[in-house]
Design a protein around this motif. Structure first.
Motif, PDB file in Angstrom:
ATOM      1  N   TYR A  98     -47.702 -10.983 -39.269  1.00 20.47           N
ATOM      2  CA  TYR A  98     -48.653 -10.765 -40.034  1.00 20.47           C
ATOM      3  C   TYR A  98     -49.570 -10.982 -40.832  1.00 20.47           C
ATOM      4  O   TYR A  98     -50.564 -11.217 -39.793  1.00 20.47           O
ATOM      5  CB  TYR A  98     -47.463 -12.089 -40.949  1.00 20.47           C
ATOM      6  N   ASP A 157     -52.644 -11.339 -43.561  1.00 23.15           N
ATOM      7  CA  ASP A 157     -52.072 -12.566 -45.345  1.00 23.15           C
ATOM      8  C   ASP A 157     -53.933 -12.127 -45.689  1.00 23.15           C
ATOM      9  O   ASP A 157     -54.630 -11.228 -44.765  1.00 23.15           O
ATOM     10  CB  ASP A 157     -52.455 -14.120 -44.975  1.00 23.15           C
ATOM     11  N   ARG A 172     -49.082 -13.541 -48.361  1.00 23.54           N
ATOM     12  CA  ARG A 172     -48.809 -12.371 -46.791  1.00 23.54           C
ATOM     13  C   ARG A 172     -47.666 -11.917 -46.691  1.00 23.54           C
ATOM     14  O   ARG A 172     -47.142 -11.182 -48.026  1.00 23.54           O
ATOM     15  CB  ARG A 172     -48.296 -13.542 -45.873  1.00 23.54           C
ATOM     16  N   THR A 189     -52.280 -13.776 -39.014  1.00 28.80           N
ATOM     17  CA  THR A 189     -51.546 -14.503 -38.644  1.00 28.80           C
ATOM     18  C   THR A 189     -51.218 -14.556 -37.348  1.00 28.80           C
ATOM     19  O   THR A 189     -50.249 -13.959 -36.853  1.00 28.80           O
ATOM     20  CB  THR A 189     -50.255 -14.970 -39.712  1.00 28.80           C
TER      21      THR A 189
END
Length: 116
Positions: free
Chosen positions: A32, A34, A49, A98
């Motif tokens: 991910y 963000d 995100r 992430t």
């Protein structure tokens, strides 16, 4: 691993800004991305995100309706677009990868200055 962000921006109130975050050194679709911002004299504020693998997005409620996250897997680049800008949106905008427990890599930040 690198997250390289686009340059600083100056916008008028009511305008739209789009900031990019080009990823390298890892498989872009495995993490991910963000977006977090920090206004002058304030703490970090998470915006939400995106999952680059399928484009799934999660926005913090405060930003819903004004912010859009996108990801281009062909260039490993994530984008945040914020519309209807106001002076309170003046901040440094960061992208962050992430990791398993927290953000493990950050971009250097992009200053967005909203001023008439």
């Amino acid at each position: 691993v690198q997250l390289v962000q686009s340059g600083d921006e100056l916008r008028n109130p009511g305008a739209t800004v789009k900031v990019s975050c080009k990823a390298s050194g890892f498989t872009f679709t495995n993490y991910y991305i963000d977006w977090v911002r920090q206004a002058p004299g304030q703490g970090l504020e998470r915006m939400g995100r995106i999952d680059p693998e399928d484009g799934d997005t999660k926005y913090e409620q405060k930003f819903q309706g004004r912010v859009t996250f996108t990801a281009d897997t062909s260039t490993s680049t994530a984008y945040v677009e914020l519309s209807s800008l106001r002076s309170e949106d003046t901040a440094v905008y960061y992208c962050a990868r992430t990791g398993t427990w927290s953000y493990d890599y950050w971009g250097r930040g992009t200053l967005v200055n909203v001023s008439a």
